[in-house]
Design an enzyme around this catalytic site. Structure first.
Site, mmCIF file in Angstrom:
data_model
loop_
_atom_site.group_PDB
_atom_site.id
_atom_site.type_symbol
_atom_site.label_atom_id
_atom_site.label_comp_id
_atom_site.label_asym_id
_atom_site.label_seq_id
_atom_site.Cartn_x
_atom_site.Cartn_y
_atom_site.Cartn_z
ATOM 1 N N ASN A 210 0.817 -1.216 0.056
ATOM 2 C CA ASN A 210 -0.056 0.067 -0.141
ATOM 3 C C ASN A 210 0.757 1.149 -0.088
ATOM 4 O OD1 ASN A 210 -2.437 1.559 0.459
ATOM 5 N ND2 ASN A 210 -1.340 2.019 2.251
ATOM 6 N N GLU A 211 0.622 2.249 -0.904
ATOM 7 C CA GLU A 211 1.275 3.317 -1.115
ATOM 8 C C GLU A 211 2.719 3.355 -0.768
ATOM 9 O OE1 GLU A 211 -0.817 6.311 1.572
ATOM 10 O OE2 GLU A 211 -2.520 6.028 0.034
#
Length: 572
Positions: A210-211
């Site tokens: 994630n990110e």
């Protein structure tokens, strides 16, 4: 495995947008609007991009409240949402708090041999699959036993409110051993097939991390790419038909995404979907003002900024010939960040309690569909990063579907309305609508007041028209109702039943009812029953019958903000 010091590719905001939309009290109102729907002109399938949500607190999935909320979505939609929790591989005690949770799957014995405990993972996935939904599996983050030596460099100041450096973010370092990581991935896929069946797991989406363009990943782009290769190989070895993708970057991660796509395209790595995120605002949070004081500066989310992000990312994706037709998943697509901040942190988060937010969300979904019609790469899902929060006060103002006591917030009613739309999109125009083509010449201003609509037709001939009045300014008010003339043309002649559902300050709005009762933080059983009795989607007017011979005109008046759903159902 690369071991260079973490240096992310350059991050920059896209377009001329401020962190949040400022007030413009002199913005003009829409004084009248005309909406035209052609019931005979199907533009194509109505892509149900809204059928996805996610959240940080993995451990709240299987609480009684979490399981009831998952079931609520099934009850009004039939199920089939993609659900994306964070932190599935983080080590921990199984206790979740806002913005932190853990699945505690991976362990090593004294000799460094891996073994796995799927106890918590099973509880979470049982709740999601048991409610009729599917997993968008976010494969992250690094278990404590897989931390590299450099993770010790992350220091925290000891205090009664701090845990160890692991909870503070050491989980963001790349795993020290990609082979052991791959073993964990393969074991997870195999376990899920054994528990839920291959047919179900084939529907899932498997996403790495994630990110990774910000502090969620404390490695380099090259390390992420290498881990992607190892991860996909581990998944596909067990389930060759598995759908894999990434990299789920923030809206500042366009160059990281470019580097990832250059890598996957050059090497012909498997890639079944591409993911990124966008947020509509970032307020100067946690100013800790006295509770009775208003915001220091009145700010709001900008849907225009979000749509600009989507357009720029999709144009980049479309520039890769091999990827132009891949599904795009905006698996965090939210009006404000972060999810666990509320009105006590900054008054501007108050919109997350009110009718403003569901109308914003309905508008945003329609505009994303409009972008899909003009851009080569198309959004398949726009995920709301929303679930619920344990131990918060009533109407805390966090980004969530429920508040304290399991009370449904108005935001959930946007999803109820969207679920009532049929499978085919109808040609619809409004003379008071903002058009996505205006992004070409944007100066960074947020979306002005508009009246717009999204219409559909079902197999039984029912026509649903979702229309709204909204402006990207939660503080803008109007004492005047806007008259809207809605014409539905080319309906087969016959009798129809008309239903009119409404979200506004006085309908489908548990928050307003709570305020009318004095905003109790310890409501009586009678008060709570009154609040929950008004939390669902409500009729604006009594159902009535119409005789139609081709065209029908309906007059609606809309306060600011509001959304109406008109449903014309053929009757015998």
């Amino acid at each position: 495995m690369t071991t260079d010091t973490a240096v992310h590719t350059g991050r920059k905001s896209l377009g001329p947008f401020p962190p949040a939309a400022p007030r413009n009290p002199d913005a003009p109102h829409v004084t009248t609007a005309t909406v035209d729907v052609d019931a005979a002109e199907i533009e194509g399938p109505l892509t149900r991009i809204w059928e996805s949500f996610g959240y940080d607190e993995f451990n709240w999935t299987y609480t009684p409240t979490g399981k009831r909320l998952l079931k609520t979505f099934t009850d009004f939609s039939g199920g089939g949402y993609f659900v994306r929790p964070h932190y599935m591989y983080c080590s921990g005690s199984g206790f979740g708090i806002p913005h932190w949770s853990n699945g505690n799957v991976y362990h090593e014995d004294a000799d460094g041999n891996p073994y796995y405990d799927f106890t918590l993972l099973d509880q979470a996935y049982d709740a999601i699959v048991g409610a009729g939904h599917h997993l968008l599996v976010e494969l992250g983050f690094t278990p404590r036993d897989l931390l590299p030596p450099e993770a010790a460099e992350l220091t925290v100041v000891p205090s009664p409110t701090a845990y160890t450096n692991y909870e503070a973010g050491a989980w963001g370092y790349p795993p020290k051993d990609y082979a052991k990581w791959a073993g964990l991935i393969s074991a997870t896929v195999r376990h899920c097939i054994d528990r839920y069946g291959e047919a179900e797991v084939k529907t899932w989406l498997w996403e790495l991390w994630n990110e990774p363009d910000i502090s969620y990943w404390r490695g380099t782009l090259e390390q992420y790419n290498e881990l992607y290769t190892a991860t996909v190989e581990a998944i596909r070895t067990v389930l060759p038909e598995a759908k894999v993708g990434g990299p789920a970057v923030t809206s500042g991660g366009l160059e990281f995404l470019r580097g990832f796509l250059d890598y996957t395209s050059r090497r012909d790595e498997p890639l079944d979907f591409i993911a990124y995120h966008t947020k509509g605002s970032r307020f100067p949070t946690r100013d800790y003002r006295p509770f009775a004081e208003p915001a220091a500066e009145q700010l709001s989310p900008s849907s225009t900024k979000m749509l600009y992000d989507l357009r720029e990312f999709n144009r980049l994706i479309g520039s890769y010939e091999a990827y132009a037709d891949l599904p795009v998943i905006v698996d965090e697509c939210d009006a404000a960040v972060p999810a666990h901040f509320g009105r006590y942190d900054n008054r501007n988060y108050s919109f997350q309690n009110t009718e403003y937010y569901p109308v914003f969300q309905a508008k945003l979904m329609k505009k994303i569909l409009d972008l899909n019609a003009t851009e080569p790469a198309k959004v398949a899902y726009a995920t709301s990063w929303s679930f619920y929060f344990e131990a918060e006060r009533y109407f805390e103002g966090t980004r969530s579907f429920l508040t304290a006591g399991g009370v449904e917030k108005p935001f959930l009613n946007a999803y109820r309305m969207l679920s009532l739309l049929g499978p085919n999109r109808l040609r619809t125009t409004s003379d008071a609508a903002w058009q996505v083509g205006e992004l070409e010449h944007t100066d960074g201003s947020s979306m002005p007041e508009e009246v717009d609509a999204l219409a559909s037709r079902a197999e039984d001939g029912s026509v649903a028209v979702l229309l709204w009045r909204h402006i990207d300014d939660q503080y803008q008010t109007s004492e005047d109702l806007t008259p809207v003339s809605v014409t539905v043309r080319n309906l087969p002649a016959g009798s129809y039943r008309l239903r009119h559902l409404r979200i506004d300050a006085d309908h489908s709005n548990s928050f307003t009812v709570w305020q009318q009762l004095g905003s109790p933080q310890d409501p009586t059983a009678e008060q709570l029953a009154t609040i929950t009795g008004r939390q669902g989607l409500e009729e604006f007017e009594a159902e009535r019958s119409l005789r139609v011979d081709g065209d029908v005109s309906l007059d609606v008046t809309l306060p600011l903000p509001s959304a109406s759903l008109l449903i014309l159902e053929p009757s015998s």
